[in-house]
Design an enzyme around this catalytic site. Sequence first.
Site, mmCIF file in Angstrom:
data_model
loop_
_atom_site.group_PDB
_atom_site.id
_atom_site.type_symbol
_atom_site.label_atom_id
_atom_site.label_comp_id
_atom_site.label_asym_id
_atom_site.label_seq_id
_atom_site.Cartn_x
_atom_site.Cartn_y
_atom_site.Cartn_z
ATOM 1 N N GLU A 46 -66.178 -28.765 41.388
ATOM 2 C CA GLU A 46 -65.312 -27.706 40.870
ATOM 3 C C GLU A 46 -63.853 -27.900 41.281
ATOM 4 O O GLU A 46 -62.958 -27.271 40.714
ATOM 5 C CB GLU A 46 -65.829 -26.351 41.355
ATOM 6 C CG GLU A 46 -67.220 -26.034 40.799
ATOM 7 C CD GLU A 46 -67.829 -24.786 41.400
ATOM 8 O OE1 GLU A 46 -67.492 -24.463 42.558
ATOM 9 O OE2 GLU A 46 -68.620 -24.126 40.712
ATOM 10 N N ASP A 47 -63.600 -28.731 42.270
ATOM 11 C CA ASP A 47 -62.251 -29.036 42.728
ATOM 12 C C ASP A 47 -61.722 -30.231 41.942
ATOM 13 O O ASP A 47 -62.213 -31.348 42.095
ATOM 14 C CB ASP A 47 -62.282 -29.343 44.229
ATOM 15 C CG ASP A 47 -60.914 -29.716 44.784
ATOM 16 O OD1 ASP A 47 -59.948 -29.785 44.002
ATOM 17 O OD2 ASP A 47 -60.819 -29.938 46.000
ATOM 18 N N LEU A 48 -60.720 -29.977 41.070
ATOM 19 C CA LEU A 48 -60.176 -31.049 40.240
ATOM 20 C C LEU A 48 -58.834 -31.566 40.744
ATOM 21 O O LEU A 48 -58.069 -32.167 39.994
ATOM 22 C CB LEU A 48 -60.016 -30.557 38.793
ATOM 23 C CG LEU A 48 -61.295 -30.261 38.016
ATOM 24 C CD1 LEU A 48 -60.980 -30.023 36.552
ATOM 25 C CD2 LEU A 48 -62.303 -31.392 38.142
ATOM 26 N N SER A 49 -58.563 -31.372 42.020
ATOM 27 C CA SER A 49 -57.293 -31.862 42.568
ATOM 28 C C SER A 49 -57.181 -33.376 42.462
ATOM 29 O O SER A 49 -56.073 -33.927 42.482
ATOM 30 C CB SER A 49 -57.131 -31.423 44.024
ATOM 31 O OG SER A 49 -58.185 -31.931 44.829
#
Length: 383
Positions: free
Chosen positions: A303-306
């Site tokens: 869920e973290d698209l950094s």
Amino acid sequence: MIGGLVALKIDPTIMAQLGAGRRTVVITGTNGKSTTTRMTAAALATLGEVATQADGANMDAGIVAALNVRRDAPLAALEVDELHVPHVCDAVNPAAVVLLNLSRDQLDRVGEINMIERKLRAGLERHPETVVIANCDDVLMTSAAYDAAHVVWVAAGGGWVGDSVSCPRTGEPILWDGPHWRSTGSDFARPEPDWWLDSSYLYGPDGVKVALSLALPGNANRGNAAQAVAAAVTLGASVEDAVAAVSTVSEVAGRYSTVQYGSHSVRMLLAKNPAGWQEALSMIDPDVDGLVIAVNGQVPDGEDLSWLWDVRFEHFEGVQVVASGERATDLGVRLTYAGSPHTVVRDPLKAIASCPPGRVEVLANYTAFRDLGRALARETRDV
């Protein structure tokens, strides 16, 4: 995977029972697991029947289901999620473990990459008789295999080094000199490979030199093939038969496949993390009529698209780029900062339709790739 889930609920030892009596190769790494598993299974099939996953289900339930389908197969090629490798090896006691590469992926699920390396290293220590087929161009996988009693080193390539700037054993900087690397704080350094590649040939022990021409694109897949061949040869396959077998693999669960959708010939590419994206971007044909980049942020994707900011999107000149997927806006921001002209069309099918007629490349992360593949199958079936 449903059969495997039910079987494990009934008997938690079922994997060990199904794995007993087989010669098994476990394949793991951040990128290339499914492709290398398919290639390894093809190469091992020159020796006998092989149990393997066809769809990349690489956790316990999928592994149990694959072993159950081919109960009598004397060989197995199992794709295994990095975190699951230690206990899967405890269950199936593999003849060989293939270590491909390690880089950041799904940090919200698996955590920092050095932790994965330490778990792999500890898991391998419990299996001193297992032969480890390790990519010596990857610092972290080299560290995981470095203390193993039986290692076959393969120079499979390592285009992404962003996660290997420091030694996983000492914390000191890693120094690079061409393909060679070493830790500044110890004698930990790139081993001499037993197998290596150039643009035309695969080289191996005892003067082996064999032409390697693949149906799959990219240097990463040549590295995957080298490790698959090395694993199969370790189990007794001939080099020539193994190379011929891996060369027949043309698609893996829809990856690299081409689908006709209306006036568009659509080629599907999958990428899931910075290292994979960088490799996949190098496969994009600069002469295509359109490029759709589709990104979701569901649990299987992370869920973290950094990580989007670690990928170089700066080199799409003269290509019509469309940002798509559930996180199309995030991607659009990244493309804007990269100076890459683009449009935003959230629905990947509509994104493809917005491109000029002709060839369209689609580069998508996991769930975006899966969902678009299903949508294209429905559309083409209904035509």
